[in-house]
Design a protein around this motif. Structure first.
Motif, PDB file in Angstrom:
ATOM      1  N   SER A  25       5.226   3.302  -0.478  1.00 11.23           N
ATOM      2  CA  SER A  25       3.679   3.157  -0.793  1.00 11.23           C
ATOM      3  C   SER A  25       3.442   1.680  -1.218  1.00 11.23           C
ATOM      4  O   SER A  25       2.330   1.137  -0.625  1.00 11.23           O
ATOM      5  CB  SER A  25       3.444   4.011  -2.034  1.00 11.23           C
ATOM      6  OG  SER A  25       2.118   3.571  -2.105  1.00 11.23           O
ATOM      7  N   GLU A  26       4.148   0.917  -1.805  1.00  5.02           N
ATOM      8  CA  GLU A  26       3.906  -0.484  -2.004  1.00  5.02           C
ATOM      9  C   GLU A  26       4.270  -1.478  -0.608  1.00  5.02           C
ATOM     10  O   GLU A  26       3.287  -2.210  -0.401  1.00  5.02           O
ATOM     11  CB  GLU A  26       4.923  -1.147  -3.023  1.00  5.02           C
ATOM     12  CG  GLU A  26       4.521  -0.481  -4.543  1.00  5.02           C
ATOM     13  CD  GLU A  26       5.944  -0.825  -5.396  1.00  5.02           C
ATOM     14  OE1 GLU A  26       5.330  -1.147  -6.589  1.00  5.02           O
ATOM     15  OE2 GLU A  26       6.781  -0.961  -5.018  1.00  5.02           O
ATOM     16  N   ARG A  28       3.538  -0.116   2.364  1.00  4.90           N
ATOM     17  CA  ARG A  28       2.439   0.117   3.162  1.00  4.90           C
ATOM     18  C   ARG A  28       1.304  -0.864   2.788  1.00  4.90           C
ATOM     19  O   ARG A  28       0.451  -1.123   3.585  1.00  4.90           O
ATOM     20  CB  ARG A  28       1.873   1.611   3.023  1.00  4.90           C
ATOM     21  CG  ARG A  28       2.859   2.554   3.881  1.00  4.90           C
ATOM     22  CD  ARG A  28       2.290   3.969   4.062  1.00  4.90           C
ATOM     23  NE  ARG A  28       2.431   4.522   2.609  1.00  4.90           N
ATOM     24  CZ  ARG A  28       3.397   5.242   2.104  1.00  4.90           C
ATOM     25  NH1 ARG A  28       4.460   5.401   2.695  1.00  4.90           N
ATOM     26  NH2 ARG A  28       3.171   5.805   0.787  1.00  4.90           N
ATOM     27  N   SER A  29       1.083  -0.945   1.359  1.00  2.00           N
ATOM     28  CA  SER A  29       0.007  -1.686   0.831  1.00  2.00           C
ATOM     29  C   SER A  29       0.127  -3.241   1.393  1.00  2.00           C
ATOM     30  O   SER A  29      -0.885  -3.836   1.746  1.00  2.00           O
ATOM     31  CB  SER A  29      -0.089  -1.709  -0.595  1.00  2.00           C
ATOM     32  OG  SER A  29      -1.245  -2.507  -1.134  1.00  2.00           O
TER      33      SER A  29
END
Length: 90
Positions: A25-26, A28-29
Motif C-alpha cells: 500500500s505504501e 502504491r502511494s
C-alpha cells in the motif's frame, strides 16, 4: 545522496527500496507520487528502466510488484452507469 536519475527525478523509487518493512500500500502511494512527478507522457519506458536498475533487489519486494503492475496494460474502459442505465427506455 542524489543520483539525478531522469527516470526517478525525486528519488522516490530508490528510497522505497531502502525502507525496511514497507508495505504494498505504501509502495502504491509512492508510485502515484512518482508518476505525477514524471515529465514523460508514457511512464512505461521509465518503469522498465527502474525495474532493470533495481533488478538486484529482492524479488518479493512490494515495489517490484507495483512497478510490474505499472507495465501491465490498462483495463478497457467500460460504461459504469449514468442516466440511460437508470431510466427505463420507452
Amino acid at each position: 545522496m542524489r543520483d539525478d536519475d531522469p527516470n526517478d527525478p525525486k528519488g522516490l523509487i530508490r528510497e522505497a527500496f531502502r525502507i525496511e518493512g514497507i508495505t504494498a500500500s505504501e509502495c502504491r502511494s509512492i508510485f502515484v507520487d512518482w508518476a505525477l512527478s514524471l515529465k514523460a507522457s508514457d511512464p512505461k519506458p521509465a518503469i522498465s528502466a527502474l525495474l532493470e536498475k533495481h533488478a538486484d533487489e529482492p524479488a518479493d519486494h512490494p515495489m517490484k510488484g507495483v512497478l510490474s503492475k505499472g507495465l501491465a496494460a490498462a483495463p478497457a474502459a467500460r460504461r459504469r452507469g449514468g442516466r440511460a442505465a437508470r431510466v427505463p427506455q420507452s
